[in-house]
Design a protein around this motif. Structure first.
Motif, PDB file in Angstrom:
ATOM      1  N   LEU A  31       9.059  11.352   3.990  1.00  0.00           N
ATOM      2  CA  LEU A  31       9.650  10.336   2.825  1.00  0.00           C
ATOM      3  C   LEU A  31      11.134   9.938   3.277  1.00  0.00           C
ATOM      4  O   LEU A  31      11.504   8.914   2.741  1.00  0.00           O
ATOM      5  N   CYS A  32      11.779  11.050   3.889  1.00  0.00           N
ATOM      6  CA  CYS A  32      13.233  10.729   4.180  1.00  0.00           C
ATOM      7  C   CYS A  32      13.237   9.574   5.149  1.00  0.00           C
ATOM      8  O   CYS A  32      14.365   8.731   5.038  1.00  0.00           O
ATOM      9  N   LEU A  33      12.490   9.711   5.941  1.00  0.00           N
ATOM     10  CA  LEU A  33      12.346   8.590   7.162  1.00  0.00           C
ATOM     11  C   LEU A  33      12.076   7.168   6.617  1.00  0.00           C
ATOM     12  O   LEU A  33      12.396   6.122   7.272  1.00  0.00           O
ATOM     13  N   TYR A  34      11.267   7.120   5.396  1.00  0.00           N
ATOM     14  CA  TYR A  34      11.028   5.774   4.807  1.00  0.00           C
ATOM     15  C   TYR A  34      12.124   5.347   3.941  1.00  0.00           C
ATOM     16  O   TYR A  34      12.042   4.263   3.366  1.00  0.00           O
ATOM     17  N   LEU A  35      13.163   6.044   3.634  1.00  0.00           N
ATOM     18  CA  LEU A  35      14.331   5.698   2.641  1.00  0.00           C
ATOM     19  C   LEU A  35      14.718   4.212   2.951  1.00  0.00           C
ATOM     20  O   LEU A  35      14.986   3.426   2.160  1.00  0.00           O
ATOM     21  N   ASN A  36      15.067   3.969   4.345  1.00  0.00           N
ATOM     22  CA  ASN A  36      15.599   2.606   4.823  1.00  0.00           C
ATOM     23  C   ASN A  36      14.738   1.657   5.267  1.00  0.00           C
ATOM     24  O   ASN A  36      15.057   0.670   5.869  1.00  0.00           O
ATOM     25  N   GLY A  37      13.374   1.756   4.830  1.00  0.00           N
ATOM     26  CA  GLY A  37      12.371   0.776   5.069  1.00  0.00           C
ATOM     27  C   GLY A  37      12.772  -0.514   4.452  1.00  0.00           C
ATOM     28  O   GLY A  37      13.384  -0.628   3.270  1.00  0.00           O
ATOM     29  N   ALA A  38      12.193  -1.746   4.903  1.00  0.00           N
ATOM     30  CA  ALA A  38      12.434  -3.042   4.450  1.00  0.00           C
ATOM     31  C   ALA A  38      11.846  -2.988   3.047  1.00  0.00           C
ATOM     32  O   ALA A  38      10.629  -2.981   2.827  1.00  0.00           O
ATOM     33  N   ASP A  39      12.448  -3.376   1.947  1.00  0.00           N
ATOM     34  CA  ASP A  39      11.826  -3.476   0.695  1.00  0.00           C
ATOM     35  C   ASP A  39      12.899  -4.076  -0.467  1.00  0.00           C
ATOM     36  O   ASP A  39      13.831  -3.564  -0.769  1.00  0.00           O
ATOM     37  N   PRO A  40      12.481  -5.431  -0.571  1.00  0.00           N
ATOM     38  CA  PRO A  40      13.633  -6.147  -1.326  1.00  0.00           C
ATOM     39  C   PRO A  40      13.620  -5.752  -2.779  1.00  0.00           C
ATOM     40  O   PRO A  40      14.560  -5.883  -3.541  1.00  0.00           O
ATOM     41  N   SER A  41      12.478  -5.118  -3.198  1.00  0.00           N
ATOM     42  CA  SER A  41      12.372  -4.460  -4.672  1.00  0.00           C
ATOM     43  C   SER A  41      13.188  -3.264  -5.079  1.00  0.00           C
ATOM     44  O   SER A  41      13.568  -2.990  -5.926  1.00  0.00           O
ATOM     45  N   GLY A  42      13.454  -2.373  -3.827  1.00  0.00           N
ATOM     46  CA  GLY A  42      14.462  -1.292  -4.093  1.00  0.00           C
ATOM     47  C   GLY A  42      13.353  -0.085  -4.508  1.00  0.00           C
ATOM     48  O   GLY A  42      13.933   1.022  -4.700  1.00  0.00           O
ATOM     49  N   GLN A  43      12.026  -0.363  -4.533  1.00  0.00           N
ATOM     50  CA  GLN A  43      11.283   0.691  -5.108  1.00  0.00           C
ATOM     51  C   GLN A  43      11.036   1.883  -4.118  1.00  0.00           C
ATOM     52  O   GLN A  43      10.724   3.063  -4.459  1.00  0.00           O
ATOM     53  N   ARG A  51      26.415  -1.668  -2.346  1.00  0.00           N
ATOM     54  CA  ARG A  51      25.642  -2.723  -2.880  1.00  0.00           C
ATOM     55  C   ARG A  51      25.125  -2.552  -3.942  1.00  0.00           C
ATOM     56  O   ARG A  51      24.446  -3.478  -4.684  1.00  0.00           O
ATOM     57  N   GLY A  52      24.728  -1.321  -4.580  1.00  0.00           N
ATOM     58  CA  GLY A  52      24.367  -1.044  -5.509  1.00  0.00           C
ATOM     59  C   GLY A  52      25.023  -1.327  -6.919  1.00  0.00           C
ATOM     60  O   GLY A  52      26.177  -0.424  -7.166  1.00  0.00           O
ATOM     61  N   PHE A  53      24.814  -2.133  -7.653  1.00  0.00           N
ATOM     62  CA  PHE A  53      25.904  -2.616  -8.804  1.00  0.00           C
ATOM     63  C   PHE A  53      25.214  -2.374 -10.041  1.00  0.00           C
ATOM     64  O   PHE A  53      25.701  -2.159 -11.417  1.00  0.00           O
ATOM     65  N   ARG A  54      23.878  -2.120 -10.074  1.00  0.00           N
ATOM     66  CA  ARG A  54      23.133  -1.825 -11.407  1.00  0.00           C
ATOM     67  C   ARG A  54      23.348  -0.414 -11.785  1.00  0.00           C
ATOM     68  O   ARG A  54      23.672   0.484 -10.988  1.00  0.00           O
ATOM     69  N   HIS A  55      22.864  -0.106 -13.010  1.00  0.00           N
ATOM     70  CA  HIS A  55      22.960   1.228 -13.470  1.00  0.00           C
ATOM     71  C   HIS A  55      21.837   2.179 -13.059  1.00  0.00           C
ATOM     72  O   HIS A  55      22.321   3.243 -12.564  1.00  0.00           O
ATOM     73  N   CYS A  56      20.756   1.671 -12.674  1.00  0.00           N
ATOM     74  CA  CYS A  56      19.858   2.326 -11.963  1.00  0.00           C
ATOM     75  C   CYS A  56      20.171   2.618 -10.438  1.00  0.00           C
ATOM     76  O   CYS A  56      19.918   4.004  -9.823  1.00  0.00           O
ATOM     77  N   ASP A  57      20.858   1.670  -9.959  1.00  0.00           N
ATOM     78  CA  ASP A  57      21.428   1.791  -8.430  1.00  0.00           C
ATOM     79  C   ASP A  57      22.558   3.115  -8.412  1.00  0.00           C
ATOM     80  O   ASP A  57      22.389   4.004  -7.533  1.00  0.00           O
ATOM     81  N   GLU A  88       0.890  -0.991  -0.084  1.00  0.00           N
ATOM     82  CA  GLU A  88       0.070   0.009  -0.273  1.00  0.00           C
ATOM     83  C   GLU A  88       0.955   1.208  -0.001  1.00  0.00           C
ATOM     84  O   GLU A  88       0.499   2.134  -0.826  1.00  0.00           O
ATOM     85  N   LYS A  89       2.006   1.172   0.653  1.00  0.00           N
ATOM     86  CA  LYS A  89       2.926   2.314   0.739  1.00  0.00           C
ATOM     87  C   LYS A  89       3.543   2.719  -0.562  1.00  0.00           C
ATOM     88  O   LYS A  89       3.616   3.705  -0.972  1.00  0.00           O
ATOM     89  N   LEU A  90       3.691   1.610  -1.363  1.00  0.00           N
ATOM     90  CA  LEU A  90       4.539   1.857  -2.446  1.00  0.00           C
ATOM     91  C   LEU A  90       3.226   2.502  -3.469  1.00  0.00           C
ATOM     92  O   LEU A  90       3.734   3.227  -4.451  1.00  0.00           O
ATOM     93  N   TRP A  91       2.217   2.004  -3.418  1.00  0.00           N
ATOM     94  CA  TRP A  91       1.005   2.597  -4.320  1.00  0.00           C
ATOM     95  C   TRP A  91       0.702   4.106  -4.106  1.00  0.00           C
ATOM     96  O   TRP A  91       0.805   4.700  -4.857  1.00  0.00           O
TER      97      TRP A  91
END
Length: 797
Positions: A183-195, A239-245, A153-156
């Motif tokens: 929003l800044c405090l949500y940056l480090n929330g658990a989210d495997p997708s990285g969204q 840990r960010g090895f992708r271009h988007c990371d 729900e948060k991501l939506w």
């Protein structure tokens, strides 16, 4: 139960009927149905699906019968969209997600398969505009608290806010709801997708772009927010090895840069500043550091951009006194000085020559900010030596083709001028500290001679083609020389050997160039400042300048009557006037229309008094004998008692206006036997001659006013003050009388000249009459025979 079944059946019919969109005429009824469904959900979950179906239809365009319907139902539509935001309180994930999907559909609107009969869809921007008016963005931000522990729900909600944040109005609403902080405090929330971090950072970016930047930074200034930003950045860093990371990491770095610009943000306390500084010095500093353990520079474009951003952060942190210790401890100075060398080898072989040059110029530009803060480190790293050697390479014939393809490389295409510009900026920044240790270190290495070579090199290049870059280089060199030579006679002697020959052409500059906009005015001021600091006070240098007709050139510049030049030129002439040769040159000088120096100075005096609002009559005589030279600004000032160490308005006026300097020059030139002066000039000269007396009277007038403002003087003091005031007034009357005599003499002279002219005219008329009479006699003799015989008889007798 039967009633609820009927209601559900009816809701399905409503959804079916409006499957192609709601007509504007029915929006109010639909809003009421939504409210009823939301109330029923608390009792029956069966109403969830119809409610979601109705909400889904909000993603379609509204239907209108007439073009005027959009304006007619504007309030109802805004209320219905506001109701969507209110429905976020409904304790159903399905409803919340559907609301967000419908809001996203506002921005990706698709037309229905078919339209209602006699209806047309509203414009695409209509619903977006109504969402702004309804305050939907603010409602969604407030709803974040309801989905704090529900990732989907948060991501939506964040996705919907991403779309809403494209509008300035929505961004202002979101900022009002403290969106940046949340929003800044949500940056480090658990989210495997990285969204989560991606969407949150994207919204923060848009808030900074479209909202109030200052308010957003203010919301992010808490220690918790800075630490959250730091952790998210560190996570992407290792840990960010992708271009988007990597792109996302750079976005967070830009946000951190904006925060660092605010001194109230706890960058140092959070440890974020140290992390950024250590990163900025990697890999130039070869010392291992646990903060960058696991980080590997890939030489990709994103890492190149990060390197430049980190240099930029160092420049910003250098302005924060609390970060100075961090900059020193983490070897920032050696890391930046690494780039102060010839562009032959690179520590980053996988980057192109253009990229290395861009990094080099950026590093040297940042060094100009860091060096004044870390002077001890600057000297211990022998930075002056490195910079001077690098400057020598800049003017050498070694082949090098600058790319000139970056902000710092402007004007450096195919040459080394960009490198020269930024190295000189570094030297300018450190000598501007007026630290004698730095100056001695520079001069001991022959900096004065080398700087003169650079000045000559840049001046010669300017003759080929002038540019802002070359003018800036010359101005910086002149400033550095001014500081180095200002208080040392020996250095002035070193300068005078060849420096004066280089300075002279600056004073011969075409006056039209001062208005070109390239920077000639700044260059000329720098040259005048250099003349004042590097020549005046050294008799050898002064004589050399005067012999090369320098005084004539200064008077030529003064004759331009440029307001920003007059004060400094007059100051230089006053300083030069201690040299006996100066006054003789000033007497010899002749300007346009054979103008003399005395006449020029008097004209400048009159113009200055006109600008200051000093009262004079039509002949230039004194009007106010009590305060003959007082300005209009001084008259407006109220009596303000000041401490003894604070200068009064009368004293401040001496330093700010040019009248005191003109008086000083006349004291050297003398007030008599001055050629080229008119009667009006002599009237003004009488005021100039008594300037110091008038100024003393002005100061006493201020003293009297201050005393009477706070005290009642005793009889003897009052008598003395009155006597001083009368003496000052008598002095003004005497000058007025003297001016009257000058004007009277001029009047008598004009009368005498008029009489003389009349006599000459009278003599001419008499002569003409005699000539006419003689001519008539001649005609008579030649045309009348009898008269001719009489004339001959008379001549025979």
């Amino acid at each position: 139960t039967d009633l609820e079944k009927e209601q559900l059946k009816t809701l399905k019919k409503v959804v079916k009927h409006f499957e192609n969109g709601f007509p504007l005429t029915n929006v109010t009824q639909i809003t009421e149905i939504l409210n009823l469904c939301a109330e029923k959900m608390s009792e029956q979950e069966a109403f969830t699906e119809p409610l979601c179906e109705l909400i889904k239809l909000f993603g379609l365009p509204f239907q209108k019968k007439k073009s005027s319907d959009e304006a007619k139902y504007t309030v109802e539509v805004s209320q219905s969209i506001a109701q969507l935001g209110s429905l976020m309180r409904v304790p159903s994930s399905q409803v919340k997600i559907q609301i967000c999907k419908s809001i996203v559909s506002f921005y990706n609107m698709e037309l229905p398969g078919k339209l209602l009969l006699g209806h047309q869809p509203t414009s695409a921007k209509y619903k977006i505009k109504k969402a702004e008016e309804a305050g939907l963005a603010e409602a969604l931000v407030l709803s974040l608290a309801l989905v704090e522990n529900q990732l989907t729900e948060k991501l939506w909600v964040l996705k919907a806010l991403q779309h809403l944040s494209t509008s300035e109005i929505n961004c202002k609403q979101m900022v009002n709801a403290q969106a940046a902080n949340k929003l800044c405090l949500y940056l480090n929330g658990a989210d495997p997708s990285g969204q989560l971090v991606f969407r949150s950072s994207d919204i923060l970016w848009k808030l900074l772009e479209n909202g109030s930047k200052g308010e957003v930074v203010n919301q992010l200034r808490s220690l918790e927010c800075v630490q959250a930003l730091k952790e998210a950045f560190a996570e992407l860093l290792t840990r960010g090895f992708r271009h988007c990371d990597r792109q996302l990491r750079n976005d967070l770095l830009v946000i951190a840069t904006l925060l660092a610009e605010n001194p109230a943000v706890p960058m140092t306390e959070s440890g974020f500043a140290k992390l950024l500084i250590v990163l900025a010095t990697f890999p130039e500093v070869k010392l291992p550091n646990p903060l960058v353990q696991g980080f590997k520079l890939t030489y990709s474009y994103e890492d190149f951009e990060m390197k430049k951003l980190l240099f930029n952060v160092i420049g910003i942190l250098s302005k924060d006194p609390s970060a100075a210790q961090l900059l020193s401890e983490n070897h920032v100075m050696p890391a930046l000085l690494y780039y102060v060398k010839r562009n032959q080898t690179s520590a980053f072989p996988d980057w192109s020559a253009a990229q290395y040059e861009e990094l080099q110029l950026h590093a040297i530009a940042v060094l100009a900010s860091v060096a004044p803060v870390l002077v001890d480190k600057y000297l211990s790293c022998q930075a002056n030596t490195l910079l001077l050697v690098f400057l020598e390479w800049c003017i050498s014939q070694d082949p090098f083709f600058g790319r000139g393809n970056s902000f710092h490389g402007t004007g450096g295409l195919g040459n080394k001028l960009a490198q020269m510009r930024y190295v000189l900026r570094v030297l300018r920044s450190v000598v501007a500290l007026y630290d004698e240790t730095v100056s001695i270190n520079l001069c001991d290495q022959g900096a004065i001679s080398q700087l003169l070579d650079i000045l000559k090199y840049a001046a010669d290049k300017s003759k080929e083609k002038e540019s802002t870059l070359l003018l800036e280089i010359q101005a910086d060199v002149l400033f550095i020389l001014s500081v180095l030579c200002e208080s040392d006679v020996h250095r002035k002697e070193l300068f005078s050997c060849e420096g004066i020959d280089i300075l002279i052409p600056f004073f011969k500059m075409d006056p039209w160039k001062l208005y070109s906009g390239l920077g000639h005015s700044c260059l000329l001021l720098s040259a005048l400042d250099c003349l004042w600091s590097c020549v005046i006070g050294c008799y050898i240098a002064e004589d050399c300048f005067i012999e090369k007709q320098g005084i004539f050139l200064l008077l030529d510049l003064l004759a331009l009557k440029e307001k920003n030049l007059c004060n400094i030129i007059l100051g230089i002439l006053v300083e030069f006037s201690d040299n006996r040769k100066t006054t003789s040159h000033m007497r010899i000088w002749r300007g346009k229309r054979d103008q003399t120096a005395a006449n020029l100075l008097i004209q400048l005096w009159r113009q200055e008094e006109l600008d200051l609002g000093v009262r004079r009559d039509q002949y230039g005589k004194i009007v106010d004998v009590k305060r003959p030279i007082v300005t209009s600004f001084q008259k407006q000032q109220k009596v303000i008692p000041l401490p003894a160490n604070c200068p009064s308005f009368a004293i401040m006026e001496v330093s700010e206006s040019i009248r005191a300097k003109i008086y000083s020059l006349f004291c050297k030139l003398g007030f008599e036997n001055l050629p080229g002066l008119s009667t009006k000039d002599f009237v003004t000269l009488a005021i100039i001659q008594h300037y110091i007396d008038f100024k003393i009277g002005e100061v006493w007038s201020e003293i009297c006013a201050e005393i009477k403002e706070e005290f009642r003087p005793v009889t003897s003091d009052e008598r003395t003050l009155k006597l001083i005031s009368e003496l000052s007034e008598d002095n003004g009357k005497r000058v007025v009388a003297l001016q009257g005599e000058v004007l009277e003499r001029q009047l008598q002279h004009e009368i005498q000249e008029e009489k003389k002219t009349y006599k000459e005219i009278q003599a001419i008329c008499t002569q003409r009459e005699l000539i006419n009479k003689s001519w008539e006699n001649f005609l008579t003799r030649t045309s009348n025979y009898e008269a001719f015989k009489v004339r001959n008889l008379m001549e025979q007798k």
